[in-house]
Motif scaffolding. Structure first.
Motif, PDB file in Angstrom:
ATOM      1  N   GLY A 118       0.818  -1.211   0.000  1.00 22.35           N
ATOM      2  CA  GLY A 118       0.000   0.000   0.000  1.00 22.35           C
ATOM      3  C   GLY A 118       0.852   1.261   0.000  1.00 22.35           C
ATOM      4  N   ILE A 119       1.947   1.234   0.739  1.00 20.76           N
ATOM      5  CA  ILE A 119       2.854   2.393   0.759  1.00 20.76           C
ATOM      6  C   ILE A 119       3.444   2.623  -0.633  1.00 20.76           C
ATOM      7  N   LEU A 120       3.858   1.546  -1.276  1.00 15.20           N
ATOM      8  CA  LEU A 120       4.420   1.675  -2.624  1.00 15.20           C
ATOM      9  C   LEU A 120       3.394   2.234  -3.603  1.00 15.20           C
ATOM     10  N   VAL A 121       2.160   1.742  -3.501  1.00 14.91           N
ATOM     11  CA  VAL A 121       1.109   2.211  -4.408  1.00 14.91           C
ATOM     12  C   VAL A 121       0.752   3.670  -4.112  1.00 14.91           C
ATOM     13  N   ALA A 122       0.750   4.054  -2.841  1.00 12.66           N
ATOM     14  CA  ALA A 122       0.471   5.447  -2.491  1.00 12.66           C
ATOM     15  C   ALA A 122       1.530   6.384  -3.079  1.00 12.66           C
ATOM     16  N   ILE A 154      -1.799  14.958  -1.067  1.00  9.08           N
ATOM     17  CA  ILE A 154      -3.210  14.735  -0.705  1.00  9.08           C
ATOM     18  C   ILE A 154      -3.798  13.618  -1.550  1.00  9.08           C
ATOM     19  N   TYR A 155      -3.481  13.623  -2.839  1.00  7.82           N
ATOM     20  CA  TYR A 155      -3.995  12.555  -3.708  1.00  7.82           C
ATOM     21  C   TYR A 155      -3.444  11.194  -3.280  1.00  7.82           C
ATOM     22  N   VAL A 211      -5.486   1.345  -7.228  1.00  3.43           N
ATOM     23  CA  VAL A 211      -6.152   0.508  -6.225  1.00  3.43           C
ATOM     24  C   VAL A 211      -6.402  -0.888  -6.789  1.00  3.43           C
ATOM     25  N   GLY A 212      -6.720  -0.959  -8.083  1.00 10.05           N
ATOM     26  CA  GLY A 212      -6.941  -2.259  -8.711  1.00 10.05           C
ATOM     27  C   GLY A 212      -5.695  -3.131  -8.671  1.00 10.05           C
ATOM     28  N   ALA A 213      -4.530  -2.538  -8.916  1.00 13.10           N
ATOM     29  CA  ALA A 213      -3.282  -3.300  -8.858  1.00 13.10           C
ATOM     30  C   ALA A 213      -3.023  -3.785  -7.440  1.00 13.10           C
ATOM     31  N   TRP A 214      -3.259  -2.916  -6.460  1.00 16.00           N
ATOM     32  CA  TRP A 214      -3.046  -3.299  -5.054  1.00 16.00           C
ATOM     33  C   TRP A 214      -4.014  -4.412  -4.648  1.00 16.00           C
ATOM     34  N   LEU A 215      -5.268  -4.283  -5.031  1.00 10.36           N
ATOM     35  CA  LEU A 215      -6.249  -5.316  -4.708  1.00 10.36           C
ATOM     36  C   LEU A 215      -5.882  -6.647  -5.370  1.00 10.36           C
ATOM     37  N   GLY A 216      -5.498  -6.586  -6.635  1.00 10.58           N
ATOM     38  CA  GLY A 216      -5.127  -7.811  -7.331  1.00 10.58           C
ATOM     39  C   GLY A 216      -3.955  -8.508  -6.672  1.00 10.58           C
ATOM     40  N   LEU A 217      -2.942  -7.734  -6.295  1.00  9.59           N
ATOM     41  CA  LEU A 217      -1.760  -8.303  -5.660  1.00  9.59           C
ATOM     42  C   LEU A 217      -2.094  -8.927  -4.309  1.00  9.59           C
ATOM     43  N   ALA A 226      -6.144   5.944   1.655  1.00 11.10           N
ATOM     44  CA  ALA A 226      -7.381   5.776   2.427  1.00 11.10           C
ATOM     45  C   ALA A 226      -8.299   4.744   1.779  1.00 11.10           C
ATOM     46  N   VAL A 227      -8.375   4.754   0.454  1.00  6.78           N
ATOM     47  CA  VAL A 227      -9.208   3.771  -0.247  1.00  6.78           C
ATOM     48  C   VAL A 227      -8.662   2.362  -0.006  1.00  6.78           C
ATOM     49  N   MET A 228      -7.351   2.214  -0.064  1.00  4.92           N
ATOM     50  CA  MET A 228      -6.753   0.908   0.189  1.00  4.92           C
ATOM     51  C   MET A 228      -6.978   0.475   1.635  1.00  4.92           C
TER      52      MET A 228
END
Length: 283
Positions: A33-37, A57-58, A120-126, A64-66
């Motif tokens: 999640g940190i990497l994706v953020a 902020i983005y 978020v899709g990549a994080w969820l998939g992983l 936050a979504v993750m």
């Protein structure tokens, strides 16, 4: 440049390997999640946001979504991955038409929204691959499954490079990435198919499983090309070469994982449809 690339790789390699393969599920989710953020921070720039505070902020919104997804049910995660797949189908349309149609998604708010399904899709998939109940032949290790997913993308990239250099006369998407060719796509997919055949043999899969794994790997390799082209399209519109300069000699995080952003959720969904991966809560 080469010295920078080597030094960066030597520093990052143990961190990435440790974070991906030696953490429990929750730690894995937080680390990735940190990497994706951070990737979100880069995406904000590709979306036309120059102010660093707004980019932060983005990145926090992506985080936050993750974080909220950690409390979601397995069924919810699977449903979101289906939506992510639908988004990548739309992305294919955007990439294939570029530069036509940019007026639809050029506004910064639209590009920021486009980052949600990608990141978020990549994080969820992983994390779906990390937490799901997995079994294929004699293989039931989720970490090896993740390594295999990465290897599909890496091998496809290598195969595409050499095939493209040897036979790449017909360009794939010259307006997006002039260096890519159809021969590169064919070579990359062929390399992924060969990798899958070897893994199926090592895992002692039955004939049906072997064929299924080979097909899934080929589709995943093909989709990974779209992830690469998609980021290239955004960078071309933004007028930048790299997503950032966070990794000296390597560009940014998105430059390293662009193919994986598309490949991971699609790979996870295909394994689920094949019955080899059963949904489970991420953490």
């Amino acid at each position: 440049m080469l010295k920078q690339r080597v030094i960066t790789a030597l520093i990052l390699a143990p961190i990435i390997v440790g974070g991906l393969f030696f953490l429990p599920p929750l730690g894995f989710a937080i680390f990735t999640g940190i990497l994706v953020a951070i990737g979100g921070w880069e995406w904000a720039n590709l979306s036309g946001v120059s102010a660093n505070a707004a980019r932060v902020i983005y990145a926090l919104v992506i985080g936050a979504v993750m974080a909220a997804s950690l409390f979601a049910t397995a069924g919810y995660t699977l449903a979101v991955l289906w939506l992510v797949l639908a988004w990548w189908v739309c992305s294919f349309w955007l990439v294939s038409r570029y530069p036509s149609g940019t007026a639809l998604w050029e506004p910064t708010p639209v590009r920021l929204l486009m980052g949600l399904p990608v990141l978020v899709g990549a994080w969820l998939g992983l994390n779906y691959l990390r937490s799901g109940d997995f079994s294929l032949g004699r293989l039931d290790n989720n970490l090896l499954l993740i390594l295999f997913a990465f290897c599909i993308v890496w091998i496809a990239d290598i195969g595409a490079y050499f095939a493209g250099r040897a036979w790449g006369k017909r360009k794939l998407a010259p307006n997006v990435s002039p260096g890519k060719s159809w021969a590169g796509v064919y070579g990359g997919v062929a390399a992924a198919l060969l990798l899958a055949a070897v893994v199926a043999w090592l895992a002692e899969c039955g004939f049906g499983q072997a064929v299924g794994l080979i097909l899934i790997s080929g589709v995943t390799a093909l989709v990974s090309v779209l992830g690469d082209l998609y980021e290239s399209m955004l960078k071309r519109l933004r007028g930048v070469k790299d997503s950032s300069q966070l990794l000296p000699g390597h560009g940014g995080i998105l430059d390293r994982v662009d193919s994986l952003t598309a490949a991971l959720p699609v790979f996870a969904l295909l394994l689920t449809l094949a019955g080899w991966l059963t949904p489970a809560a991420i953490a």
